[in-house]
Design a protein around this motif. Sequence first.
Motif: not given
Length: 336
Positions: A12, A39-42, A44, A64
């Motif tokens: 992030r 980032a996707e939903n906090d 990466v 992630q």
Amino acid sequence: MTQPIRMFAAIRPDEFARLYDGATQEALGDLGDLVIGAAENDRVPVPPNVADSFDVLITSWSTQPFDPAILTGSRLKLAVHSAGSVRGLYPADVLTTGLRLVQGGAEAMAVAVAEMSVTMTLALLRNLVLHDRRFQSSRDWRTGGVGILGRSITAQRIGLVSLSRVGRHYARMVQGLGATELRAYDPYISAADATALGVQLCDLDELCETSDVLAINAPATAQTAGMIGAEQLALLRDDAIVINTARARVTDEHALLAELRSGRLRAGLDVFTQEPLDPQSELFGLENVVLTPHVAGGTVEARFAQGQIVMEEIRQFLTDGSLQHEVTAENYHRLG
């Protein structure tokens, strides 16, 4: 490598800025093209084509979780983890694919974690938190603890569970404060190496029997899980101090809680079996316990040192293929 080096950081952006200061970011840029993921939903994600499109993968806490199979491809040769343990993202099987793996954050955080362990040791020996709580709540000189005597670290017998990176730094720091009697249990270090550190090796039961302060520095592995259990805790003398800034799994948390509730032992704890710690935990409110929310490794200096180590490992790898902090099949299960 004939084509330009490409690096992908699955980190992030705000976390990347805490890990890599301006000079380190510039040095990374000098090594090749760096792509920082979105980032996707906090978290990466690592792109599914990472192994065919990039030479180096950089990961951290905000990466992630991904299918390790995506790391096999025609181009990816090195993965560098900026945070602590690699085990949450990289299973041991990746070491059989030809990909080389680096744990870049643990060495940088070791000093910070040791500092927190020493801070907790001193705070408990000198009743710092007890005085502060009572004095702040009562605003009364006597209620604040006048007449309660602390203990000097110079007179304490210090026991170290593991002479890991953190354990070695902790030993050096308490020696610098005047502690002279240090023992350790660590089956992976020779007596000669321990002696060079000013530490005497002994078995675990003897360590517990002879320690005024027991500092736990061992990683969580199949061998260390629950190694400080009810039997070992019972060997500690009354009013002994347990410090754990390593991993909660190394202790029997229920047995430790029982000793703390009784008031027989004191403790400084930065790690817990359940994190975040349950707000209803019985650890809260105990006067003989100092609690911190898994922040021992978190200093500004440690974070930037993590990034610098990652950059230097990548640079050295590209120069001659050598690595200082490589994770191998031999050390994977022993690393924190």
